[in-house]
Design a protein around this motif. Structure first.
Motif: not given
Length: 174
Positions: A104, A108-110, A117, A120, A135
Motif C-alpha cells: 500500500y 489508496v484511492k478507489g 473496489l 484503485t 480492482s
C-alpha cells in the motif's frame, strides 16, 4: 593527494546530506498529512458526524474487512460518489493467510460499490513481480473468492484470508 581525498570526502558527505534531507522531507510530509487528516476527523466529530470503522464500511459493501491493514491513519468516504480514500502513515505491506502480499502507498484511492473496489490507485500485489491492483471484487455474498484484477490479469484468492485486518510492515518505497 590531499585535494583528491578532500573532494572525495565532500562528495560523500554531500550525498549523505541529500539522502538525510530527503528522508526528513518525507517524514515531514507524512506528518503533515496525518495532522491534516486527524484535524478533519476532529472537526467532523465536533459537527456530530461520526465515522464507522473501515472494516465495518467494507463489510457493508461486501468487501472483505481485512483488505486494508489494521494500522490505517484514517479514511474518507463520499457515499454519493462512492469515492474511498484510505490514509496510511507510510508505505507498507501485508502478508495474508494465503501467503499473498499486498503493498500500500501512503494513500489508496478507489471507487467503492457493492462487491467491488474499482479504479484503485496506491495498491500493488506480488505475482512474480509487483503489479498494480486495478480492482478488488467479490461476486456475491456467498462467494468464497476475492478477485484481484491487475494490469490485464484477474486472480482469485480465498476470501477468508482477508477477513481480519492484519498489521502492516513499513517498507521504504511503494
Amino acid at each position: 593527494m590531499d585535494k583528491a581525498l578532500t573532494k572525495l570526502g565532500s562528495t560523500w558527505i554531500s550525498k549523505k546530506a541529500k539522502a538525510e534531507i530527503s528522508h526528513i522531507t518525507d517524514d515531514l510530509s507524512s506528518l503533515s498529512n496525518t495532522v491534516e487528516e486527524k484535524a478533519k476527523l476532529f472537526i467532523n466529530k465536533l459537527k456530530g458526524k461520526t465515522q464507522k470503522a473501515l472494516p465495518d464500511l467494507l463489510r457493508e459493501y461486501n468487501i472483505p474487512p481485512g483488505l486494508f491493514p489494521r494500522n490505517i491513519t484514517c479514511y474518507e468516504f463520499d457515499a454519493s460518489k462512492g469515492k474511498l480514500i484510505v490514509y496510511l502513515s507510510s508505505p507498507c505491506e501485508v502478508c495474508f493467510k494465503d501467503s499473498s502480499i499486498v503493498r500500500y502507498a501512503n494513500r489508496v484511492k478507489g471507487t467503492l460499490s457493492k462487491g467491488k473496489l474499482s479504479v484503485t490507485d496506491g495498491m500493488k500485489t506480488k505475482v512474480l513481480v509487483w503489479v498494480k491492483v486495478t480492482s478488488v471484487a467479490v461476486e456475491s455474498y456467498k462467494s468464497d473468492k476475492v478477485w484481484f484484477t491487475t494490469t490485464g490479469v484477474k486472480k482469485s484468492r480465498p476470501k477468508d484470508a482477508y477477513e481480519m485486518p492484519r498489521d502492516a510492515i513499513k517498507v521504504e518505497e511503494f
